[in-house]
Design a protein around this motif. Structure first.
Motif, PDB file in Angstrom:
ATOM      1  N   ARG A   2       0.759  -1.136   0.199  1.00 55.64           N
ATOM      2  CA  ARG A   2       0.180  -0.024  -0.018  1.00 55.64           C
ATOM      3  C   ARG A   2       0.760   1.044  -0.022  1.00 55.64           C
ATOM      4  NH1 ARG A   2      -5.641  -1.323  -0.926  1.00 55.64           N
ATOM      5  NH2 ARG A   2      -6.158  -2.872   0.605  1.00 55.64           N
ATOM      6  N   LYS A   3       0.540   2.213  -0.797  1.00 56.20           N
ATOM      7  CA  LYS A   3       1.341   3.620  -0.973  1.00 56.20           C
ATOM      8  C   LYS A   3       0.491   4.333  -0.322  1.00 56.20           C
ATOM      9  CE  LYS A   3       3.814   4.436  -4.571  1.00 56.20           C
ATOM     10  NZ  LYS A   3       3.956   4.677  -5.785  1.00 56.20           N
ATOM     11  N   ILE A   4       0.799   5.145   0.950  1.00 55.75           N
ATOM     12  CA  ILE A   4       0.289   6.061   1.715  1.00 55.75           C
ATOM     13  C   ILE A   4       0.694   7.429   1.710  1.00 55.75           C
ATOM     14  CG2 ILE A   4      -0.982   6.554   3.849  1.00 55.75           C
ATOM     15  CD1 ILE A   4      -1.617   3.774   2.406  1.00 55.75           C
ATOM     16  N   LEU A   5       0.149   8.528   1.693  1.00 55.89           N
ATOM     17  CA  LEU A   5       0.480   9.927   1.523  1.00 55.89           C
ATOM     18  C   LEU A   5       0.044  10.419   2.856  1.00 55.89           C
ATOM     19  CD1 LEU A   5       2.380  12.359   0.625  1.00 55.89           C
ATOM     20  CD2 LEU A   5       0.331  12.769  -0.895  1.00 55.89           C
ATOM     21  N   ILE A   6       0.893  10.921   3.755  1.00 59.41           N
ATOM     22  CA  ILE A   6       0.479  11.762   4.866  1.00 59.41           C
ATOM     23  C   ILE A   6       0.682  13.191   4.664  1.00 59.41           C
ATOM     24  CG2 ILE A   6       0.546  12.243   7.567  1.00 59.41           C
ATOM     25  CD1 ILE A   6       2.164   9.202   7.652  1.00 59.41           C
ATOM     26  N   ALA A   7      -0.339  14.124   4.657  1.00 64.28           N
ATOM     27  CA  ALA A   7      -0.267  15.290   4.506  1.00 64.28           C
ATOM     28  C   ALA A   7      -0.613  16.285   5.884  1.00 64.28           C
ATOM     29  CB  ALA A   7      -0.954  15.919   3.332  1.00 64.28           C
ATOM     30  N   THR A  17       1.421   9.402  13.209  1.00 61.85           N
ATOM     31  CA  THR A  17       0.576   8.651  12.030  1.00 61.85           C
ATOM     32  C   THR A  17       1.288   7.575  11.495  1.00 61.85           C
ATOM     33  OG1 THR A  17      -0.599  10.740  11.667  1.00 61.85           O
ATOM     34  CG2 THR A  17      -0.851   9.107  10.149  1.00 61.85           C
ATOM     35  N   LYS A  18       2.584   7.851  11.355  1.00 60.94           N
ATOM     36  CA  LYS A  18       3.518   6.579  10.719  1.00 60.94           C
ATOM     37  C   LYS A  18       3.406   5.698  11.623  1.00 60.94           C
ATOM     38  CE  LYS A  18       7.377   7.744   8.955  1.00 60.94           C
ATOM     39  NZ  LYS A  18       8.743   8.348   8.553  1.00 60.94           N
ATOM     40  N   GLN A  19       3.798   5.930  12.960  1.00 65.16           N
ATOM     41  CA  GLN A  19       3.831   4.814  13.828  1.00 65.16           C
ATOM     42  C   GLN A  19       2.832   3.770  13.959  1.00 65.16           C
ATOM     43  OE1 GLN A  19       4.616   6.883  17.655  1.00 65.16           O
ATOM     44  NE2 GLN A  19       6.949   6.728  17.250  1.00 65.16           N
ATOM     45  N   VAL A  20       1.269   4.517  13.732  1.00 67.90           N
ATOM     46  CA  VAL A  20      -0.070   3.621  13.678  1.00 67.90           C
ATOM     47  C   VAL A  20       0.072   2.801  12.639  1.00 67.90           C
ATOM     48  CG1 VAL A  20      -2.239   3.858  13.462  1.00 67.90           C
ATOM     49  CG2 VAL A  20      -1.164   5.302  15.053  1.00 67.90           C
ATOM     50  N   SER A  23       2.430  -0.100  12.483  1.00 67.35           N
ATOM     51  CA  SER A  23       1.623  -0.981  13.362  1.00 67.35           C
ATOM     52  C   SER A  23       0.885  -2.086  12.960  1.00 67.35           C
ATOM     53  CB  SER A  23       1.272  -0.507  14.686  1.00 67.35           C
ATOM     54  OG  SER A  23       0.047  -0.208  14.465  1.00 67.35           O
ATOM     55  N   MET A  24       0.439  -1.808  11.688  1.00 69.34           N
ATOM     56  CA  MET A  24      -0.464  -2.598  10.756  1.00 69.34           C
ATOM     57  C   MET A  24      -0.084  -3.653  10.135  1.00 69.34           C
ATOM     58  SD  MET A  24      -3.057   0.681   9.983  1.00 69.34           S
ATOM     59  CE  MET A  24      -4.465  -0.265   9.339  1.00 69.34           C
ATOM     60  N   PRO A  25      -0.745  -4.597  10.080  1.00 68.58           N
ATOM     61  CA  PRO A  25      -0.269  -6.045   9.367  1.00 68.58           C
ATOM     62  C   PRO A  25       0.327  -5.575   7.827  1.00 68.58           C
ATOM     63  CG  PRO A  25      -2.526  -6.145   9.548  1.00 68.58           C
ATOM     64  CD  PRO A  25      -2.166  -4.987  10.347  1.00 68.58           C
ATOM     65  N   ASP A  26      -0.383  -4.924   6.942  1.00 69.70           N
ATOM     66  CA  ASP A  26      -0.143  -4.662   5.631  1.00 69.70           C
ATOM     67  C   ASP A  26       0.970  -4.058   5.524  1.00 69.70           C
ATOM     68  OD1 ASP A  26      -2.650  -6.100   5.083  1.00 69.70           O
ATOM     69  OD2 ASP A  26      -3.627  -4.345   4.527  1.00 69.70           O
ATOM     70  N   ALA A  27       1.854  -4.533   4.408  1.00 66.08           N
ATOM     71  CA  ALA A  27       3.040  -3.655   3.975  1.00 66.08           C
ATOM     72  C   ALA A  27       2.728  -2.181   3.559  1.00 66.08           C
ATOM     73  CB  ALA A  27       3.981  -4.480   3.112  1.00 66.08           C
ATOM     74  N   MET A  28       3.265  -1.240   3.915  1.00 69.70           N
ATOM     75  CA  MET A  28       3.159   0.000   3.593  1.00 69.70           C
ATOM     76  C   MET A  28       4.394   1.033   3.235  1.00 69.70           C
ATOM     77  SD  MET A  28      -0.228   1.223   5.948  1.00 69.70           S
ATOM     78  CE  MET A  28      -1.365   0.050   6.406  1.00 69.70           C
ATOM     79  N   LEU A  29       4.247   1.574   2.091  1.00 68.58           N
ATOM     80  CA  LEU A  29       5.079   2.635   1.651  1.00 68.58           C
ATOM     81  C   LEU A  29       4.551   4.007   2.098  1.00 68.58           C
ATOM     82  CD1 LEU A  29       7.954   3.230   0.361  1.00 68.58           C
ATOM     83  CD2 LEU A  29       6.734   3.348  -1.883  1.00 68.58           C
ATOM     84  N   ILE A  30       5.313   4.752   2.932  1.00 66.08           N
ATOM     85  CA  ILE A  30       4.783   6.048   3.733  1.00 66.08           C
ATOM     86  C   ILE A  30       5.783   7.155   2.966  1.00 66.08           C
ATOM     87  CG2 ILE A  30       4.035   7.371   5.681  1.00 66.08           C
ATOM     88  CD1 ILE A  30       4.079   4.571   6.780  1.00 66.08           C
ATOM     89  N   GLU A  44       0.947  14.324  -8.263  1.00 67.49           N
ATOM     90  CA  GLU A  44       1.082  14.567  -9.782  1.00 67.49           C
ATOM     91  C   GLU A  44       2.003  13.604 -10.326  1.00 67.49           C
ATOM     92  OE1 GLU A  44       1.720  18.546 -10.166  1.00 67.49           O
ATOM     93  OE2 GLU A  44      -0.498  18.964 -10.635  1.00 67.49           O
ATOM     94  N   GLY A  45       2.917  13.214  -9.335  1.00 67.40           N
ATOM     95  CA  GLY A  45       4.174  12.363  -9.683  1.00 67.40           C
ATOM     96  C   GLY A  45       4.073  11.004  -9.500  1.00 67.40           C
ATOM     97  N   GLN A  46       3.266  10.573  -8.837  1.00 66.40           N
ATOM     98  CA  GLN A  46       3.068   9.054  -8.467  1.00 66.40           C
ATOM     99  C   GLN A  46       1.583   8.684  -7.785  1.00 66.40           C
ATOM    100  OE1 GLN A  46       5.336   7.983  -4.761  1.00 66.40           O
ATOM    101  NE2 GLN A  46       6.124  10.217  -4.784  1.00 66.40           N
ATOM    102  N   SER A  47       1.420   7.520  -8.066  1.00 66.69           N
ATOM    103  CA  SER A  47      -0.028   7.177  -7.434  1.00 66.69           C
ATOM    104  C   SER A  47       0.173   6.731  -6.014  1.00 66.69           C
ATOM    105  CB  SER A  47      -0.564   5.866  -8.323  1.00 66.69           C
ATOM    106  OG  SER A  47       0.370   4.850  -8.269  1.00 66.69           O
ATOM    107  N   PHE A  48      -1.117   6.884  -5.399  1.00 67.71           N
ATOM    108  CA  PHE A  48      -1.157   6.621  -3.927  1.00 67.71           C
ATOM    109  C   PHE A  48      -2.458   5.874  -3.880  1.00 67.71           C
ATOM    110  CE2 PHE A  48       1.873  10.356  -3.741  1.00 67.71           C
ATOM    111  CZ  PHE A  48       2.797   9.580  -2.835  1.00 67.71           C
ATOM    112  N   ASP A  49      -2.586   4.934  -2.816  1.00 66.86           N
ATOM    113  CA  ASP A  49      -3.711   4.315  -2.389  1.00 66.86           C
ATOM    114  C   ASP A  49      -4.566   5.033  -1.561  1.00 66.86           C
ATOM    115  OD1 ASP A  49      -3.196   1.505  -3.814  1.00 66.86           O
ATOM    116  OD2 ASP A  49      -1.643   1.567  -2.533  1.00 66.86           O
ATOM    117  N   LEU A  50      -3.933   5.669  -0.630  1.00 58.79           N
ATOM    118  CA  LEU A  50      -4.579   6.578   0.432  1.00 58.79           C
ATOM    119  C   LEU A  50      -4.014   7.825   0.799  1.00 58.79           C
ATOM    120  CD1 LEU A  50      -6.704   6.839   2.834  1.00 58.79           C
ATOM    121  CD2 LEU A  50      -4.938   5.538   4.334  1.00 58.79           C
TER     122      LEU A  50
END
Length: 215
Positions: A2-7, A17-20, A23-30, A44-50
């Motif tokens: 999963r690709k996640i963006l925190i704004a 937010t990153k710590q939470v 702690s989740m089971p799914d692999a995430m790129l933050i 605009e430069g890359q896709s994110f799931d959330l």
């Protein structure tokens, strides 16, 4: 993965937010963004799931943030993570296209639930907002008699900026409205909420923010 963006403009919030997320089971790129403009640049430069989005940060502080994100990535999921009272703001942002709304003072477990719910393609709202939504659809009076629930989405946006102490001319610039239009909104807000000045508006908003979760 999963690709996640925190704004969010606060580093401590991004860290928590990153710590939470970690702690989740799914692999995430933050990925992190400190301003809304930076978030848009990344989107605009890359896709994110959330996108986990604060609604009061440099470069963005209104519902148009949702449109700007969805225009660039229609399929991205957006979870609003805000210090603003969900009773006053959640429905407006959900109507604007957000997929969920959760307050920053929510328990970690609720935050995880919100993230999982949104990532699964469902809408996330708290129990308090769900009850408010049901009340609106069934025509029942909101049981707390909260005067702010009668404000329109645009009135909520104007009120938010007024309570920050911004002059009307600056509010007109931010929301791309005529000064006379903003003045009219201010008058309507005061009438609907039952106040005569900005100080009273702020005090009343704080009162309902404090009591909105009480039975």
């Amino acid at each position: 993965m999963r690709k996640i963006l925190i704004a969010d403009d606060h580093s401590i919030v991004r860290l928590g937010t990153k710590q939470v997320l970690c702690s989740m089971p799914d692999a995430m790129l933050i990925t992190e963004a400190k301003t809304f403009d930076e978030a848009i640049f990344l989107i605009e430069g890359q896709s994110f799931d959330l996108l986990i989005l604060d609604i009061n940060m440099p470069g963005g502080n209104n519902r148009q943030m949702i449109d700007a994100v969805k225009l660039r990535q229609p399929g991205i999921r957006i979870l609003i993570f805000s210090a603003y009272d969900e009773i006053l703001y959640a429905l407006n942002y959900l109507q604007a296209g957000a997929d969920g709304y959760i307050e920053k003072n929510s328990p970690d477990e609720d935050f995880r639930t919100a993230i999982n719910t949104v990532l699964m393609g469902e809408k996330y709202i708290s129990r308090a907002v769900r009850e408010l939504l049901i009340g609106k659809f069934t025509g029942q009076q909101e049981h707390r008699n909260n005067p702010f629930t009668v404000l329109s989405p645009r009135e909520i946006e104007v009120m938010n900026l007024i309570t920050k102490g911004l002059p009307l001319i600056k509010i007109a610039e931010i929301l791309h409205l005529q000064l006379t239009t903003v003045s009219t909104y201010k008058t309507r807000i005061f009438e609907k909420v039952g106040v005569k000045n900005v100080i009273a508006l702020i005090e009343k908003a704080q009162m309902y923010k404090t009591t909105s979760h009480l039975a």
